[in-house]
Design a protein around this motif. Structure first.
Motif, PDB file in Angstrom:
ATOM      1  N   THR A 133      -6.161  -8.089  -1.200  1.00  0.00           N
ATOM      2  CA  THR A 133      -6.586  -6.702  -1.008  1.00  0.00           C
ATOM      3  C   THR A 133      -7.219  -6.510   0.372  1.00  0.00           C
ATOM      4  N   MET A 155       2.537  -9.835   3.883  1.00  0.00           N
ATOM      5  CA  MET A 155       1.993 -10.338   2.629  1.00  0.00           C
ATOM      6  C   MET A 155       2.243 -11.846   2.501  1.00  0.00           C
ATOM      7  N   SER A 209      -3.653  -2.601   7.555  1.00  0.00           N
ATOM      8  CA  SER A 209      -3.335  -1.173   7.557  1.00  0.00           C
ATOM      9  C   SER A 209      -4.239  -0.410   8.521  1.00  0.00           C
ATOM     10  N   TRP A 258       5.905  -5.158   5.570  1.00  0.00           N
ATOM     11  CA  TRP A 258       4.893  -5.289   4.520  1.00  0.00           C
ATOM     12  C   TRP A 258       5.079  -6.606   3.769  1.00  0.00           C
ATOM     13  N   GLN A 317      -4.555  -6.679   3.212  1.00  0.00           N
ATOM     14  CA  GLN A 317      -3.793  -5.436   3.368  1.00  0.00           C
ATOM     15  C   GLN A 317      -4.634  -4.354   4.029  1.00  0.00           C
ATOM     16  N   GLY A 326       0.246  -0.545   3.457  1.00  0.00           N
ATOM     17  CA  GLY A 326      -0.988  -1.325   3.472  1.00  0.00           C
ATOM     18  C   GLY A 326      -2.144  -0.598   2.815  1.00  0.00           C
ATOM     19  N   GLY A 331      -1.417  -0.162  -0.946  1.00  0.00           N
ATOM     20  CA  GLY A 331      -1.496  -1.472  -1.576  1.00  0.00           C
ATOM     21  C   GLY A 331      -2.927  -1.932  -1.755  1.00  0.00           C
ATOM     22  N   SER A 332      -3.789  -1.598  -0.805  1.00  0.00           N
ATOM     23  CA  SER A 332      -5.203  -2.022  -0.905  1.00  0.00           C
ATOM     24  C   SER A 332      -5.962  -1.234  -1.972  1.00  0.00           C
TER      25      SER A 332
END
Length: 532
Positions: A138, A501, A145, A497, A141, A423, A426-427
């Motif tokens: 987390t 990751m 971002s 992305w 990302q 990002g 996703g976070s």
């Protein structure tokens, strides 16, 4: 809320988090300040100066998102896929989705107001068996971002200047390296405000909020009064599918315009350790900013769609920004269009200043918990100014290096910038999933902060927000134009992305193996507050 947050003794917190960090700093007097007490319960020492209040943070959050201005700068994507009607209904869908996400974030930051935000909450909510890993992913990302967002904001500022040069000087020879140099100028100005003028930043953000609102009315009234108006059909019914998709798919692909306009909604969270009464002020600023910016953004969208004039001319403008062409068609003079664009440009530059502040705090917080290579260096706070100057400098350096990519290929730069949406969203996902799971299956373990949604509304916001994130993330990976797809028009965000990751996971199990164990507990502070 979370067991760790509700612990009453420093030793128990340290034991529950599995590690601690001793400090050589001398013990001061026991703090009676609410913010420091909340920080101490989370195992953190107060290192930054708290000089933001509600109005300055509202200004910070509103101008960081710059919804109505940002909507104009990426207008082309929504016009290509979905057209006017797609933009209208897509905006309402995204506004509702973002509101539920921001409300969920507001509830979590009230529980644990730290600069780390999402990765800290993920650690607190997750099962002990996997919380280190989930927290790291987390945080990884979130850092990426924000760094990508900073580069994007500076790039947009620089290229809008280039667009004005094209508008006013037909003989101007557009070069990508010119855009990179202008990017450097924008990011340098942002660095100045975040270092030498940092003490004035709260006042500046309050003033910029006024410009944000007054500028909105200045552009809106001018546009509506002078521009020829289209019909209601052209705005609320007319769909376009110039990207080669069917109408339904075009609608979802075109959501990228509105999603980008609200990006950075969590910026105030990463300033939590510089805000007075953060557990109440930050949630209020988050919700107020998404409401205020949402209203202004929707109003500007309706106005510009009614006043758009020739859509083909707007899409093919040599300036690179359809809104500049729309302004020109409205006022019929380059000078008038330049003045209106200058309002958008100035706010984009101020947005870059705010983005740099949030980016550096997020990077600093993650480094403070050993989440990045070179964490000891990046996490330093300059004692005189109480600013994370090394993190600020690193963020500026990364943006300058990314700006060099634009010289070789604007498509490659845009691919890096495409990390922004995936990002960010996703976070948000993991902490929202984990909190929702607790609300449903173990509500008694939740220790709410002073700002809360309540169980029913909270479950709705968490659920709808997660479904919305899933839809938006999937379609954010689609190229805007399907027909005649080339390397330059391909959407590389899925590859970038996924690649970042994989890189993050490899770092966690490789270089950072055993170094990142979640948010570090500073035991001396815990003991000081609780008398252990």
């Amino acid at each position: 809320m979370v067991e760790t947050y509700a612990m009453k003794s420093g030793s128990k917190i340290a034991s529950d988090m599995h590690h601690s960090r001793s400090s050589s700093d001398q013990h001061g007097e026991k703090s009676v300040d609410r913010d420091e007490q909340e920080m101490a319960r989370l195992g953190k020492r107060q290192e930054l100066r708290r000089n933001f209040g509600f109005m300055s943070m509202l200004g910070f959050s509103c101008t960081l998102m710059i919804t109505w201005e940002g909507l104009l700068t990426v207008f082309v994507y929504g016009l290509t896929d979905g057209g006017p009607a797609g933009l209208v209904y897509g905006y309402l869908f995204c506004w509702l989705g973002y509101f539920t996400v921001v409300a969920s974030l507001a509830e979590m930051v009230s529980m644990a107001p730290t600069a780390g935000g999402q990765y800290h909450w993920t650690f607190l909510f997750a099962p002990k068996s996997c919380r280190n890993f989930l927290s790291f992913i987390t945080g990884w990302q979130s850092v990426l971002s924000w760094q990508a967002c900073l580069a994007s904001a500076a790039y947009l500022g620089g290229t809008i200047i280039q667009g004005l040069l094209v508008l006013n000087y037909p003989s101007y020879d557009f070069k990508r390296w010119h855009g990179t140099l202008l990017l450097y100028a924008v990011i340098t100005l942002a660095m100045l405000f975040n270092t030498y003028l940092a003490k004035q930043l709260p006042k500046v953000e309050g003033a910029v909020l006024i410009v944000h609102i007054v500028g909105f009315f200045g552009v809106l009234i001018t546009l509506v009064y002078l521009a020829p108006h289209g019909s209601s059909y052209d705005v609320f019914v007319k769909y376009l599918a110039n990207g080669g998709y069917d109408e339904g798919t075009s609608f979802f692909v075109g959501l990228i315009t509105t999603v980008f306009a609200f990006i950075g909604a969590d910026g105030a969270i990463h300033m939590s350790e510089e805000i007075k009464n953060a557990s109440t002020v930050v949630p209020q600023a988050l919700v107020a900013s998404i409401g205020l910016n949402g209203i202004m953004g929707f109003s500007m969208l309706i106005a510009i769609l009614f006043c758009i004039g020739n859509i083909d001319n707007a899409l093919s403008t040599p300036t690179g920004f359809p809104f500049i062409e729309i302004f020109k068609q409205a006022v019929q003079t380059n000078g008038g269009a330049t003045a209106m664009t200058a309002v958008v440009l100035s706010l984009m530059i101020f947005a870059t200043i705010a983005v740099l502040a949030a980016t550096s705090r997020m990077t600093w917080a993650f480094a403070r918990d050993n989440g990045l290579p070179g964490s000891r260096f990046i996490s330093q706070v300059e004692p005189r100014t109480k600013l994370p100057l090394y993190s600020v400098a690193l963020s500026v350096l990364i943006t300058m290096l990314l700006g060099l990519i634009n010289i070789g290929s604007s498509a490659a730069f845009n691919a890096v910038a495409s990390l922004v949406i995936s990002g960010y969203l996703g976070s948000y996902t993991l902490p929202m999933v984990l909190l929702l799971h607790k609300k449903i299956f173990n509500p008694s373990s939740i220790h709410y902060g002073p700002w809360t949604l309540g169980r029913g509304l909270g479950i709705f916001c968490n659920t709808f927000g997660l479904l919305w994130i899933a839809v938006v993330m999937v379609f954010s990976f689609f190229p805007s134009v399907r027909i005649g797809l080339t390397v330059a028009t391909m959407n590389w965000s899925c590859l970038l992305w996924g690649g970042t990751m994989i890189l993050g996971i490899a770092s966690y199990f490789g270089y950072l193996r055993g170094r990142y164990n979640g948010p570090i507990v500073e035991t001396d502070i815990i003991e000081q507050v609780h008398g252990v």
